[in-house]
Design an enzyme around this catalytic site. Structure first.
Site, PDB file in Angstrom:
ATOM      1  CD  GLU A 124      -2.673  -1.532   2.287  1.00  0.00           C
ATOM      2  OE1 GLU A 124      -3.778  -1.103   2.630  1.00  0.00           O
ATOM      3  OE2 GLU A 124      -2.032  -2.345   2.955  1.00  0.00           O
ATOM      4  CB  SER A 172      -4.960  -3.558  -0.069  1.00  0.00           C
ATOM      5  OG  SER A 172      -4.715  -2.317   0.443  1.00  0.00           O
ATOM      6  CB  SER A 195      -9.714   7.893   2.420  1.00  0.00           C
ATOM      7  OG  SER A 195      -8.554   8.111   1.660  1.00  0.00           O
TER       8      SER A 195
END
Ligand SMILES: Nc1ncnc2c1ncn2[C@@H]1O[C@H](COP(=O)(O)OP(=O)(O)O)[C@@H](O)[C@H]1O
Ligand SMILES: [Mg+2]
Length: 382
Positions: free
Chosen positions: A17, A205, A340
């Site tokens: 990430e 993720s 986000s």
């Protein structure tokens, strides 16, 4: 002048990430009040070495626009803004300035650090441990909660202890799977059936995660997960809506509004999260009040069960048919660009991005102070 808070931002990291973290760092730098903060970027390169000073640097992803929306979430920003962002990314990409650094050399430069590294080697307590050891105040989750929150098996064990409803699960070591995969698969079939979700315990993720629909699928799924971790978790499949909530605070906790993620794909996988692909985000989620209340309650319980601090995004499954709320996971360093989920949930709750950063820095300093109250040796009692 002079009284500015020197805010270090540790970003990048040896993790899948990495790129998301660059965008978070860039976003925080651009957002904070320059009269209040002096930002010191600290870049952890893919090889693990540190650079300090200089602009936010590193290899930004090609699809920076999708990424900056915190997971391919399309918000319909105008093209100019997207262009501007791409430009910034390009410019900083060229200037990989900065001096080699390590945690001790950073100590004298900062008052507090905001670590914005996601995933293993960042969100799992390792960076936090380094900062504890160095005696530097930092934003967000501490060592233990970070480590537990990163390990899906350990996290679920803690949730079970706290009485939180969750899907059935079972864990195996890679060595067990490699020694006798048929017996492992027999046990999974008996306990959970198909479809089931196979996950490396320590990733994020959606990396290494597979939905297995039959024994062949399960075999492949286990093989893949074993490439990423030595601890593997297998979960029963639940057909449900995916809803998420933010928690903010150390001991007194604030919850955000609730958001819903609707993945166009079979599940909310890596592609859907970071490459765009029609993932919809609904804020606030449409939920009956009693469900929203239960989610907020469970989120606080989960946060406290881990002994969280600062921030966490807590993810749930809501099975409408059975009116059942099931906790999925806690993310102790959730995606943190202005686009986000976590910052958007709090913006909707009345705390805009800039203020959110302010509060988190404050909470980090408060937690540090609180910890200073502990005496180190019994002799100090005299
Ligand atoms: N037990 C499950 N039942 C149904 N869907 C699941 C289950 N576990 C995971 N998923 C799907 O997979 C996605 C990623 O799983 P998750 O455990 O959240 O991993 P990560 O830490 O990588 O986000 C979830 O957002 C959801 O779409
Ligand atoms: Mg998740």
């Amino acid at each position: 002048m002079g009284n500015k808070i020197r805010l270090g931002i540790i970003y990048g990291g040896k993790t899948s990430e990495h790129e998301v973290s660059l965008l978070t760092a860039l976003s925080i730098m651009k957002a904070v009040d320059q009269n209040k903060y002096e930002v010191q970027p600290i870049y952890v390169q893919m090889d693990g070495s540190w650079l300090k000073g200089g602009p936010i640097a590193g290899q930004l992803p090609e699809n920076v626009n999708a990424l900056r929306l915190g997971g391919g979430i399309t918000l319909g920003l105008d093209d100019d803004k997207q262009e501007e962002q791409a430009q910034t990314a390009h410019v900083s990409n060229q200037s990989l300035a900065g001096k080699p650094a390590n945690v001790m050399s950073i100590h004298q430069d900062v008052d507090v650090i905001f670590p914005v590294i996601h995933g293993p080697n960042g969100e799992d307590g390792t960076v936090q441990g380094l900062l504890e050891l160095a005696g530097i105040p930092y934003v967000g989750t501490g060592v233990m909660a970070s480590a537990v929150g990163m390990d899906k098996l350990m996290m679920k064990n803690v949730f079970a202890q706290a009485g939180l409803d969750q899907v059935k699960y079972v864990g195996f070591l890679r060595s067990q799977i490699e020694r006798d995969s048929d017996s492992v698969m027999d046990q999974i079939e008996q306990m959970l059936g198909y479809p089931c979700f196979v996950k490396p315990a320590n990733m994020g993720s959606s990396v290494g995660i597979t939905k297995a629909k039959d024994r062949d699928g399960l075999r492949g799924a286990l093989e893949l997960a074993c490439k990423f971790d030595r601890r593997i978790i297998i979960e029963e499949f639940i057909k449900a809506r995916e809803v998420e909530i933010g928690v903010l605070g150390n001991e007194e906790l604030l919850t955000s509004v609730i958001g819903e993620v609707i993945a166009a794909k079979e599940f909310y996988d890596y592609e859907a999260k970071y490459k765009g692909g029609g993932t919809d985000l609904i804020i606030p989620a449409e939920l009956p009040q009693h469900v929203a209340d239960r989610i907020a309650d469970m989120a606080k319980t989960a946060f406290q069960a881990l002994d969280g601090s600062g921030l966490s995004r807590v993810d749930f499954f809501y099975d409408e048919e059975n009116d059942r709320v099931v906790i999925n996971e806690v993310n102790t360093m959730p995606g943190f660009t202005p686009f986000s989920m976590y910052p958007m949930l709090f913006a909707e709750a009345g705390i805009p991005y800039v203020e959110l950063i302010d509060r988190l820095v404050q909470l980090g300093l408060e937690r540090y102070e609180e910890k200073q109250r502990n005496i180190v040796a019994a002799e100090e009692l005299e």
